[in-house]
Design an enzyme around this catalytic site. Structure first.
Site, PDB file in Angstrom:
ATOM      1  N   HIS A 184      -8.821  -1.018  -5.974  1.00  0.00           N
ATOM      2  CA  HIS A 184      -8.403  -1.063  -7.379  1.00  0.00           C
ATOM      3  C   HIS A 184      -9.427  -1.907  -8.138  1.00  0.00           C
ATOM      4  O   HIS A 184      -9.727  -3.040  -7.732  1.00  0.00           O
ATOM      5  CB  HIS A 184      -7.044  -1.758  -7.538  1.00  0.00           C
ATOM      6  CG  HIS A 184      -5.881  -1.052  -6.924  1.00  0.00           C
ATOM      7  ND1 HIS A 184      -4.952  -0.360  -7.665  1.00  0.00           N
ATOM      8  CD2 HIS A 184      -5.474  -0.954  -5.636  1.00  0.00           C
ATOM      9  CE1 HIS A 184      -4.020   0.129  -6.862  1.00  0.00           C
ATOM     10  NE2 HIS A 184      -4.310  -0.219  -5.623  1.00  0.00           N
ATOM     11  N   GLN A 237       0.854  -1.202   0.000  1.00  0.00           N
ATOM     12  CA  GLN A 237       0.000   0.000   0.000  1.00  0.00           C
ATOM     13  C   GLN A 237       0.884   1.244   0.000  1.00  0.00           C
ATOM     14  O   GLN A 237       1.658   1.458   0.933  1.00  0.00           O
ATOM     15  CB  GLN A 237      -0.929   0.017   1.224  1.00  0.00           C
ATOM     16  CG  GLN A 237      -1.850   1.243   1.211  1.00  0.00           C
ATOM     17  CD  GLN A 237      -2.766   1.327   2.435  1.00  0.00           C
ATOM     18  OE1 GLN A 237      -2.658   0.526   3.364  1.00  0.00           O
ATOM     19  NE2 GLN A 237      -3.641   2.317   2.439  1.00  0.00           N
ATOM     20  N   HIS A 262      -8.426   2.573  -0.679  1.00  0.00           N
ATOM     21  CA  HIS A 262      -8.851   2.602  -2.085  1.00  0.00           C
ATOM     22  C   HIS A 262      -8.988   1.184  -2.604  1.00  0.00           C
ATOM     23  O   HIS A 262      -8.238   0.283  -2.248  1.00  0.00           O
ATOM     24  CB  HIS A 262      -7.871   3.392  -2.951  1.00  0.00           C
ATOM     25  CG  HIS A 262      -6.431   3.017  -2.786  1.00  0.00           C
ATOM     26  ND1 HIS A 262      -5.688   3.411  -1.690  1.00  0.00           N
ATOM     27  CD2 HIS A 262      -5.593   2.281  -3.553  1.00  0.00           C
ATOM     28  CE1 HIS A 262      -4.460   2.941  -1.807  1.00  0.00           C
ATOM     29  NE2 HIS A 262      -4.375   2.240  -2.921  1.00  0.00           N
ATOM     30  N   VAL A 315      -0.390   4.543  -0.886  1.00  0.00           N
ATOM     31  CA  VAL A 315      -1.128   5.757  -0.523  1.00  0.00           C
ATOM     32  C   VAL A 315      -1.989   5.443   0.711  1.00  0.00           C
ATOM     33  O   VAL A 315      -2.846   4.548   0.660  1.00  0.00           O
ATOM     34  CB  VAL A 315      -2.022   6.240  -1.691  1.00  0.00           C
ATOM     35  CG1 VAL A 315      -2.761   7.513  -1.304  1.00  0.00           C
ATOM     36  CG2 VAL A 315      -1.171   6.478  -2.946  1.00  0.00           C
TER      37      VAL A 315
HETATM   38  P1  5GP Z   1      -1.531   1.212  -3.650  1.00  0.00           P
HETATM   39  O1  5GP Z   1      -0.168   0.665  -3.972  1.00  0.00           O
HETATM   40  O2  5GP Z   1      -1.481   2.210  -2.527  1.00  0.00           O
HETATM   41  O3  5GP Z   1      -2.562   0.151  -3.451  1.00  0.00           O
HETATM   42  O4  5GP Z   1      -2.002   1.957  -4.962  1.00  0.00           O
HETATM   43  C1  5GP Z   1      -1.827   3.316  -5.183  1.00  0.00           C
HETATM   44  C2  5GP Z   1      -2.173   3.570  -6.628  1.00  0.00           C
HETATM   45  O5  5GP Z   1      -2.313   4.968  -6.814  1.00  0.00           O
HETATM   46  C3  5GP Z   1      -1.102   3.107  -7.626  1.00  0.00           C
HETATM   47  O6  5GP Z   1      -1.666   2.175  -8.523  1.00  0.00           O
HETATM   48  C4  5GP Z   1      -0.657   4.388  -8.301  1.00  0.00           C
HETATM   49  O7  5GP Z   1      -0.373   4.217  -9.679  1.00  0.00           O
HETATM   50  C5  5GP Z   1      -1.850   5.315  -8.068  1.00  0.00           C
HETATM   51  N1  5GP Z   1      -1.486   6.716  -8.011  1.00  0.00           N
HETATM   52  C6  5GP Z   1      -0.450   7.272  -7.306  1.00  0.00           C
HETATM   53  N2  5GP Z   1      -0.431   8.599  -7.464  1.00  0.00           N
HETATM   54  C7  5GP Z   1      -1.477   8.903  -8.278  1.00  0.00           C
HETATM   55  C8  5GP Z   1      -1.966  10.142  -8.813  1.00  0.00           C
HETATM   56  O8  5GP Z   1      -1.445  11.223  -8.564  1.00  0.00           O
HETATM   57  N3  5GP Z   1      -3.066  10.074  -9.614  1.00  0.00           N
HETATM   58  C9  5GP Z   1      -3.671   8.892  -9.911  1.00  0.00           C
HETATM   59  N4  5GP Z   1      -4.751   8.929 -10.709  1.00  0.00           N
HETATM   60  N5  5GP Z   1      -3.234   7.707  -9.425  1.00  0.00           N
HETATM   61  C10 5GP Z   1      -2.146   7.715  -8.623  1.00  0.00           C
END
Ligand code: 5GP
Length: 114
Positions: A102, A94, A100, A96
């Site tokens: 996906h 994770q 969320h 961010v």
């Molecule tokens: P995680 O790894 O936290 O589950 O997924 C975070 C997702 O956020 C990643 O797939 C990454 O590509 C996406 N992401 C990160 N920064 C941004 C952004 O500024 N805008 C958008 N639309 N997606 C983002």
């Protein structure tokens, strides 16, 4: 307000390709798509991840899934299939710290994930 990229997108301080919005949820295209359809569905309320969710968030968590199903229909991947992923914490990757979901679809997805 937590200072992360998704709270800024929710506040419309940073642009994103929004595909769905209501009073509780925002959905937008992932900036680095891993599949032809890659949408992120996020609650507007600040919840860092599933671990941080509380009983009072149950309705909102369910809403994230029904919104995901609706977006899958509008993106045309409902019949072919799609995957919903919630990365939770460090070992899951994770990146961010704002909950969320996906939504990935539009191609055959491998299993198990890496
Ligand atoms: P995680 O790894 O936290 O589950 O997924 C975070 C997702 O956020 C990643 O797939 C990454 O590509 C996406 N992401 C990160 N920064 C941004 C952004 O500024 N805008 C958008 N639309 N997606 C983002």
């Amino acid at each position: 307000m937590a200072d992360n990229i998704f709270t800024k997108i929710i506040a419309k301080q940073i642009p994103a390709k929004i595909v769905y919005e209501d009073d509780r949820v925002l959905a937008f295209r992932d900036i680095k798509p891993e599949a032809p359809v890659h949408v992120l569905i996020v609650p507007k309320r600040e919840i860092a991840n599933v671990t941080a969710a509380r009983v009072e968030d149950e309705n909102l968590l369910g809403h994230l899934l029904t919104v995901a199903a609706e977006i899958a229909r509008s993106e045309g991947v409902s019949d072919t299939g799609y995957r919903l992923v919630i990365n939770n914490g460090r070992n899951a990757g994770q990146a961010v710290p704002h909950l969320h979901v996906h939504l990935l679809g539009g191609r055959a997805l491998g299993w198990p994930p890496g």
